[in-house]
Design a protein around this motif. Structure first.
Motif, mmCIF file in Angstrom:
data_model
loop_
_atom_site.group_PDB
_atom_site.id
_atom_site.type_symbol
_atom_site.label_atom_id
_atom_site.label_comp_id
_atom_site.label_asym_id
_atom_site.label_seq_id
_atom_site.Cartn_x
_atom_site.Cartn_y
_atom_site.Cartn_z
ATOM 1 N N ASP A 129 -11.486 -55.204 6.207
ATOM 2 C CA ASP A 129 -12.601 -56.134 6.361
ATOM 3 C C ASP A 129 -12.583 -56.809 7.726
ATOM 4 O O ASP A 129 -13.633 -57.165 8.267
ATOM 5 N N ALA A 130 -11.391 -57.003 8.285
ATOM 6 C CA ALA A 130 -11.262 -57.663 9.577
ATOM 7 C C ALA A 130 -11.879 -56.846 10.703
ATOM 8 O O ALA A 130 -12.193 -57.402 11.767
ATOM 9 N N ILE A 131 -12.060 -55.565 10.496
ATOM 10 C CA ILE A 131 -12.740 -54.724 11.481
ATOM 11 C C ILE A 131 -14.250 -54.904 11.377
ATOM 12 O O ILE A 131 -14.964 -54.986 12.388
ATOM 13 N N SER A 132 -14.748 -54.989 10.174
ATOM 14 C CA SER A 132 -16.197 -55.079 9.969
ATOM 15 C C SER A 132 -16.758 -56.441 10.339
ATOM 16 O O SER A 132 -17.922 -56.543 10.747
ATOM 17 N N VAL A 133 -15.957 -57.503 10.218
ATOM 18 C CA VAL A 133 -16.467 -58.864 10.452
ATOM 19 C C VAL A 133 -16.974 -59.065 11.879
ATOM 20 O O VAL A 133 -18.116 -59.503 12.071
ATOM 21 N N PRO A 134 -16.188 -58.791 12.932
ATOM 22 C CA PRO A 134 -16.706 -59.027 14.287
ATOM 23 C C PRO A 134 -17.882 -58.128 14.646
ATOM 24 O O PRO A 134 -18.785 -58.549 15.380
ATOM 25 N N ILE A 135 -17.893 -56.896 14.134
ATOM 26 C CA ILE A 135 -19.019 -55.994 14.416
ATOM 27 C C ILE A 135 -20.291 -56.541 13.784
ATOM 28 O O ILE A 135 -21.356 -56.579 14.413
ATOM 29 N N GLY A 155 -25.173 -51.439 10.755
ATOM 30 C CA GLY A 155 -25.022 -50.147 10.097
ATOM 31 C C GLY A 155 -23.608 -49.596 10.251
ATOM 32 O O GLY A 155 -23.012 -49.083 9.292
ATOM 33 N N VAL A 156 -23.055 -49.700 11.457
ATOM 34 C CA VAL A 156 -21.671 -49.270 11.687
ATOM 35 C C VAL A 156 -20.724 -50.055 10.788
ATOM 36 O O VAL A 156 -19.829 -49.484 10.147
ATOM 37 N N ALA A 157 -20.907 -51.377 10.732
ATOM 38 C CA ALA A 157 -20.041 -52.207 9.888
ATOM 39 C C ALA A 157 -20.147 -51.814 8.416
ATOM 40 O O ALA A 157 -19.149 -51.823 7.689
ATOM 41 N N THR A 158 -21.344 -51.438 7.982
ATOM 42 C CA THR A 158 -21.549 -51.041 6.584
ATOM 43 C C THR A 158 -20.847 -49.737 6.259
ATOM 44 O O THR A 158 -20.355 -49.552 5.139
ATOM 45 N N TRP A 159 -20.772 -48.841 7.228
ATOM 46 C CA TRP A 159 -20.075 -47.574 7.011
ATOM 47 C C TRP A 159 -18.560 -47.723 7.114
ATOM 48 O O TRP A 159 -17.819 -46.774 6.911
ATOM 49 N N ILE A 160 -18.101 -48.939 7.453
ATOM 50 C CA ILE A 160 -16.678 -49.251 7.421
ATOM 51 C C ILE A 160 -16.326 -49.958 6.116
ATOM 52 O O ILE A 160 -15.338 -49.640 5.465
ATOM 53 N N LYS A 161 -17.136 -50.927 5.727
ATOM 54 C CA LYS A 161 -16.972 -51.658 4.463
ATOM 55 C C LYS A 161 -18.368 -52.033 3.988
ATOM 56 O O LYS A 161 -19.170 -52.531 4.772
ATOM 57 N N LEU A 167 -26.259 -58.033 4.782
ATOM 58 C CA LEU A 167 -26.851 -58.528 6.030
ATOM 59 C C LEU A 167 -28.057 -57.694 6.424
ATOM 60 O O LEU A 167 -29.043 -58.222 6.956
ATOM 61 N N VAL A 168 -27.976 -56.386 6.187
ATOM 62 C CA VAL A 168 -29.126 -55.518 6.461
ATOM 63 C C VAL A 168 -30.335 -55.988 5.669
ATOM 64 O O VAL A 168 -31.446 -56.118 6.201
ATOM 65 N N ALA A 169 -30.122 -56.261 4.380
ATOM 66 C CA ALA A 169 -31.219 -56.731 3.532
ATOM 67 C C ALA A 169 -31.794 -58.043 4.055
ATOM 68 O O ALA A 169 -33.020 -58.228 4.101
ATOM 69 N N ALA A 170 -30.912 -58.960 4.464
ATOM 70 C CA ALA A 170 -31.377 -60.248 4.983
ATOM 71 C C ALA A 170 -32.197 -60.071 6.256
ATOM 72 O O ALA A 170 -33.240 -60.712 6.437
ATOM 73 N N ILE A 181 -34.799 -52.861 12.940
ATOM 74 C CA ILE A 181 -33.522 -52.973 12.223
ATOM 75 C C ILE A 181 -33.262 -51.704 11.428
ATOM 76 O O ILE A 181 -32.170 -51.113 11.479
ATOM 77 N N ILE A 182 -34.269 -51.268 10.694
ATOM 78 C CA ILE A 182 -34.130 -50.068 9.862
ATOM 79 C C ILE A 182 -33.869 -48.848 10.730
ATOM 80 O O ILE A 182 -33.012 -48.011 10.411
ATOM 81 N N TRP A 183 -34.572 -48.756 11.844
ATOM 82 C CA TRP A 183 -34.407 -47.606 12.734
ATOM 83 C C TRP A 183 -32.987 -47.544 13.292
ATOM 84 O O TRP A 183 -32.359 -46.486 13.290
ATOM 85 N N GLY A 184 -32.484 -48.676 13.767
ATOM 86 C CA GLY A 184 -31.123 -48.696 14.306
ATOM 87 C C GLY A 184 -30.091 -48.291 13.278
ATOM 88 O O GLY A 184 -29.185 -47.489 13.567
ATOM 89 N N GLY A 185 -30.200 -48.820 12.068
ATOM 90 C CA GLY A 185 -29.264 -48.463 11.009
ATOM 91 C C GLY A 185 -29.393 -47.018 10.575
ATOM 92 O O GLY A 185 -28.389 -46.359 10.268
ATOM 93 N N ALA A 186 -30.634 -46.511 10.569
ATOM 94 C CA ALA A 186 -30.859 -45.128 10.137
ATOM 95 C C ALA A 186 -30.244 -44.135 11.117
ATOM 96 O O ALA A 186 -29.649 -43.125 10.705
ATOM 97 N N VAL A 187 -30.367 -44.415 12.401
ATOM 98 C CA VAL A 187 -29.794 -43.509 13.411
ATOM 99 C C VAL A 187 -28.282 -43.429 13.251
ATOM 100 O O VAL A 187 -27.689 -42.346 13.255
ATOM 101 N N VAL A 188 -27.639 -44.592 13.113
ATOM 102 C CA VAL A 188 -26.193 -44.623 12.923
ATOM 103 C C VAL A 188 -25.798 -43.862 11.657
ATOM 104 O O VAL A 188 -24.859 -43.062 11.652
#
Length: 397
Positions: A129-135, A155-161, A167-170, A181-188
């Motif tokens: 989780d400590a990796i996903s928090v700063p991202i 999106g990167v953080a979500t694929w880690i944890k 946050l994406v939903a928010a 937002i959706i486009w950036g997450g979808a590409v990742v």
């Protein structure tokens, strides 16, 4: 001067949390050398890649930081290498948060994060989780001006944890540029899926969903409290399959099965309230921080797992709230610090007593869980009461 002092405090907080990893009981660093290092070693030596060659409890990108820590060969200790990796990522997020040091809200938010890490202790360092928090934090801080980059980072953080999905939903609900937002997450997501499938892991790409669905009721989960106090004759048992302690007894499986749909319903309800406030004219300045906090807190309160490191997630929306709207953030921020301090007491200090169901330790755990429930209620009230931004207000980004 304030900026330099905060950097000193940042370094001291990390040194303190890392040192406590060696001093506190109950192996607060255990996951790093008992779980992460063997997974990384296996991937590097041809012993199989979890999430690709076999099903895994984490999303596939979680293996990347584990391998990176293993390749930091100048550290004899994998746990220390992991801690340095986390500190580097946190430093990057901290630098962005501070900026030039001319924004008082950002200085306050940076100081708050330092205090939060100090109170949470080694669990803020020695978990994935400590990796996903700063991202995720960087993603939120960039959301107002660079929504596509924010979507990619979260999106990167979500694929880690998985938790940054809240946050994406928010972001999608609260920001007008939600398609970015959706486009950036979808590409990742497409890139990660392509790499995993190309490596032969198509069957295991989403295995973490099934792995989580099959878990029992972990002892730290909010819903586990009545069973720890004796409901249904429940006992604490260790699951060698999931590598965690769970409560088992009459009714525990029914509660565990019910929590996932309850989580979905509560998150949907919070998003609906948020969307309604957007239609009423509430802006991101007023809405996004409490909405993000409400969704993250829902992820914790309705979770069948409830690991202590989950509380590290709370810092992300709270820091954003302080930067954007610090007056309204004061109460939730203070309560979150209480949660962090209680969590360090729960794990690792009195964790053995919790396993033995000793009443004083269980009361500490119950108090922590009640505080998280109170934080969820507070955040939902914040979403409900979000109002249009006064014309004189400016968004600090």
């Amino acid at each position: 001067m304030a900026r330099a002092g905060l950097w000193v405090a940042f370094a001291a907080a990390h040194m303190w949390a890392i040192t406590l990893g060696w001093l506190w009981p109950n192996q607060p660093m255990g996951d790093t050398y008992l779980v992460y290092e063997p997974w990384a070693t296996a991937a590097l030596t041809g012993g199989g890649v979890v999430g690709v060659d076999s099903s895994w409890v984490y999303p596939p990108l979680a293996l990347a930081p584990m391998i990176i820590a293993k390749t930091l060969v100048w550290f004899s200790s994998y746990s220390l290498a992991w801690a340095i990796l986390v500190a580097i990522l946190n430093a990057g997020a901290f630098a962005l948060l501070l900026g030039r040091g001319s924004s008082r809200p950002r200085l306050i938010a940076a100081g708050y994060w330092v205090v939060f890490i100090t109170l949470l202790g080694p669990i803020a360092i020695f978990r994935i989780d400590a990796i996903s928090v700063p991202i995720a934090l960087v993603g939120l801080l960039l959301a107002a001006r660079h929504p596509r980059v924010a979507g990619a980072l979260v999106g990167v953080a979500t694929w880690i944890k998985v938790w940054p999905a809240a946050l994406v939903a928010a972001l999608v609900v609260a920001l007008r540029r939600r398609l970015s937002i959706i486009w950036g997450g979808a590409v990742v997501s497409l890139v990660i899926a392509f790499v995993v499938v190309a490596a032969g892991g198509s069957e295991n790409l989403l295995s973490f969903v099934a792995e989580q669905g099959g878990r029992g009721l972990q002892i730290e989960a909010v819903a586990a409290a009545p069973f720890l106090f004796g409901l249904g004759g429940a006992v604490v048992e260790y699951s060698y399959e999931i590598l965690t302690f769970q409560v088992t007894g009459s009714g525990t499986q029914d509660v565990s099965d019910a929590l996932t749909p309850i989580m979905g319903l509560v998150m949907l309800a919070v998003c609906v309230i948020g969307a309604w406030r957007v239609r009423q004219g509430a802006t991101a300045l007023r809405l996004l921080p409490p909405l993000a906090l409400a969704l993250v807190a829902t992820f914790i309160v309705t979770n069948k797992v409830g690991s202590p490191q989950f509380q590290s997630w709370l810092a992300v929306p709270i820091v954003l709230w302080i930067v954007w709207d610090r007056d309204r953030a004061k109460g939730p921020a203070v309560l979150t610090l209480v949660i962090a301090g209680l969590t360090q007491v729960v794990y690792p200090i009195v964790y053995q007593q919790i396993l033995e169901t000793q009443t004083p330790a269980l009361l500490v755990l119950a108090a922590r869980n009640l505080a998280v429930v109170a934080l969820l209620v507070w955040a939902i009230v914040g979403v409900w009461s979000a109002r249009p931004q006064p014309s004189s207000s400016t968004l600090v980004v």
